[in-house]
Design an enzyme around this catalytic site. Structure first.
Site, PDB file in Angstrom:
ATOM      1  N   ARG A   1      17.117 116.478  73.319  1.00 56.65           N
ATOM      2  CA  ARG A   1      17.063 114.950  72.626  1.00 56.65           C
ATOM      3  C   ARG A   1      17.706 113.762  73.793  1.00 56.65           C
ATOM      4  NH1 ARG A   1      20.592 116.871  68.390  1.00 56.65           N
ATOM      5  NH2 ARG A   1      20.017 119.359  68.378  1.00 56.65           N
TER       6      ARG A   1
ATOM      7  N   HIS B   1      27.896 118.206  64.119  1.00 56.45           N
ATOM      8  CA  HIS B   1      28.706 118.976  64.564  1.00 56.45           C
ATOM      9  C   HIS B   1      30.423 119.374  64.030  1.00 56.45           C
ATOM     10  CE1 HIS B   1      26.152 118.394  68.533  1.00 56.45           C
ATOM     11  NE2 HIS B   1      26.026 119.352  67.995  1.00 56.45           N
TER      12      HIS B   1
ATOM     13  N   ASN C   1      23.161 130.797  59.078  1.00 58.65           N
ATOM     14  CA  ASN C   1      22.656 129.534  59.566  1.00 58.65           C
ATOM     15  C   ASN C   1      21.510 129.624  59.550  1.00 58.65           C
ATOM     16  OD1 ASN C   1      22.086 126.935  61.179  1.00 58.65           O
ATOM     17  ND2 ASN C   1      23.117 127.871  63.074  1.00 58.65           N
TER      18      ASN C   1
END
Ligand code: ADP
Length: 398
Positions: free
Chosen positions: A242, A181, A8
Site C-alpha cells: 500500500r 491495527h 479472521n
C-alpha cells in the site's frame, strides 16, 4: 488452559487459530490455519499444529465448506473443536466505525450494526459477517465475540480525527480518521509501562506496527491520541503493497487519464508501497536486493524510512515527552536495520539505540536502547490472535 477459536474471515480466505489464552505471546498457537481461494478454481487449506504442516488442495465453494473442511481435518488430527474444550469464538472485525469502542458479545443487534457499517468497509465487513454467521451455525452453544480493528482509536481527539474537508459531507458519509491495527497497538502498548518501570497513567509512547500493513500510534497515558491510518487502512506509512500517504490529487489525475476507480484502488492497495517501488514486498527479499546494490530496492527502502521518521517526529512533538518507542510486527520485530535507520542520529532528542541489543534475536519483549537513552526503545512481539482470544474468553465471563 482456556482455548478460544479466533476467526479472521476475508472475502476469499479465512484465517483461524485455536489459541490457549494462557500461553505466552511469542509461543506458536496450538493450531493455526488458512483457507484460501474460496469460490475460486484452486482452493487450498493449510493447517499447522505441533510443528507439522498439513495441506489439502480441493475446490472450496464457500466459507461454510472452508470451515467444515478445516474442522474435519483438525478433528482427524486430534486437535479439533471436538477434542479441545473451546470456551469462546473471537472474530476479528475490521470496521467498528463510531459504534464500537470495545470488544462485544455478538447478538443479532450487534450483527445488524456491523452490517450498517458495510459502507465504511465494503470489502472487509461483509466477509467478517460471513465468517461470524458460519461460525455461529457451527458453534451455536459458544459465545461469539467481535473485536474491532478500529476500537482502540475511539479516544482520538477531534483535532486528530477530523479531516479538513466540508463538515456536512464528512458527516453525511462518516468520513473521519478511524485508525486500524488497534488490537495490536493496544496489546503492545499495554505491556510497555511494566517493561520500562513506569505507571501506565504516566506513560507517553509511540508504537510502530511494521508488518505487511504498517501503522503507528501516539499513546498518551493509555489513550491513543493519533494514528497514521485513516478512514481506510491505506493511509499513513509506506507499507508492503500500500502507498501510505500520497497527494489525493494523484487519484483524480489517474482517473482523468482513463484509469478506472477499481484499477486505482488496486494500484494503491496492492501494487504500491515497497512492492510498487522494488517489485517485492517481503523485507527479507528487499534486504538481499539491497545487498546486491539494486537501486530500486534502495529507493523503496529510503522512501519507507523517510516516511517512518516523519511520523515518529510528528508524534514526538504531539506527545511533548516520549517515554517509549516500540517496534512490533514482522518487520519491526525482525529487521534490525529498519529499527536502526528509523531512529539513527536522534541522540539530541534523547534517543539512543544500543547496536548490540538491537541485534539480539526476536525472542520476546526486550529493550534495545542504551541505559542512558532518555527514551526507552523496545521490541515487543505482537499477537493479535492471542489478544482476540483473551478478549473472547474474558467477555464470555470465564
Ligand atoms: P501482516 O500481519 O501485516 O501480514 P506480519 O506482521 O506478519 O504482517 O509481517 C509480515 C512481513 O514481515 C513480511 O512481509 C516481511 O516483510 C516481514 N518479515 C517477516 N520476517 C522477517 C525477517 N526475519 N526479517 C525481515 N522482515 C521480516
Amino acid at each position: 488452559m482456556a482455548y478460544a477459536l479466533v476467526i479472521n474471515s476475508g472475502s476469499s480466505s479465512i484465517k483461524f487459530q485455536i489459541v490457549d489464552t494462557t500461553a505466552d505471546a511469542s509461543e506458536d498457537p496450538f493450531v493455526s490455519g488458512v483457507v484460501e481461494q474460496i469460490g475460486e478454481d484452486g482452493g487450498k487449506l493449510t493447517v499447522k499444529t505441533g510443528g507439522h504442516k498439513h495441506v489439502v488442495q480441493t475446490p472450496i465453494a464457500n466459507h461454510t465448506e472452508g470451515l467444515d473442511l478445516s474442522f474435519n481435518l483438525l478433528n482427524d488430527l486430534g486437535v479439533g473443536p471436538d477434542q479441545v474444550d473451546l470456551k469462546a469464538v473471537g472474530h476479528r472485525v475490521v470496521h467498528g466505525g463510531l459504534l464500537f469502542s470495545r470488544p462485544v458479545v455478538i447478538t443479532d443487534e450487534v450483527l445488524g450494526m456491523i452490517r450498517d457499517l458495510i459502507p465504511l468497509a465494503p470489502l472487509h465487513n461483509p466477509a467478517n459477517i460471513d465468517g461470524i454467521e458460519v461460525a455461529q451455525k457451527m458453534f451455536p452453544e459458544l459465545p461469539h465475540i467481535a473485536v474491532f480493528d478500529t476500537g482502540f482509536f475511539h479516544t482520538l481527539p477531534p483535532a486528530a480525527a477530523l479531516y479538513a474537508i466540508n463538515n456536512r459531507v464528512a458527516g453525511d458519509y462518516g468520513i473521519r480518521r478511524y485508525g486500524f491495527h488497534g488490537t495490536s497497538h493496544e496489546f503492545v502498548s499495554k505491556q510497555v509501562p511494566a517493561l520500562i518501570g513506569r505507571d501506565p497513567k504516566h506513560t507517553r509512547q509511540i508504537t510502530l506496527h511494521l508488518g505487511n500493513g504498517a501503522s503507528c500510534a501516539a499513546i498518551h497515558n493509555g489513550a491513543a491520541i493519533d494514528t497514521s491510518m485513516g478512514l481506510t487502512p491505506l493511509a499513513g506509512l509506506v507499507m508492503g503493497t500500500r502507498s501510505g500517504d500520497i497527494d489525493p490529487g494523484i487519484v483524480f489525475h489517474l482517473y482523468r487519464q482513463g484509469i478506472s476507480i477499481d484499477e486505482i484502488d488496486d494500484l494503491l492497495n496492492r501494487k504500491s508501497g515497497v512492492k510498487g517501488l522494488a517489485g517485492v514486498n517481503d523485507f527479507r527479499v528487499l534486504r538481499e536486493m539491497i545487498e546486491d546494490d539494486n537501486q530500486d530496492a534502495w529507493a523503496a527502502y529510503n522512501v519507507y524510512i523517510h516516511n517512518l521518521r516523519k511520523y515518529i517526529g510528528a508524534y514526538m512533538l504531539q506527545l511533548g515527552r516520549v517515554d517509549a518507542i516500540t517496534f512490533t510486527a514482522g518487520v519491526g520485530e525482525n529487521d534490525q536495520d529498519v529499527r536502526w535507520d528509523a531512529l539513527a542520529g536522534l541522540e539530541n532528542f534523547g534517543i539512543k539505540v544500543d547496536p548490540e541489543k538491537n541485534k539480539l534475536p526476536n525472542d520476546g519483549p526486550r529493550i534495545i536502547s542504551t541505559d542512558d537513552s532518555k527514551v526507552t526503545v523496545l521490541v515487543v512481539p505482537t499477537n493479535e490472535e492471542l489478544a482476540i482470544a483473551r478478549y473472547a474468553v474474558a467477555l464470555a465471563g470465564l
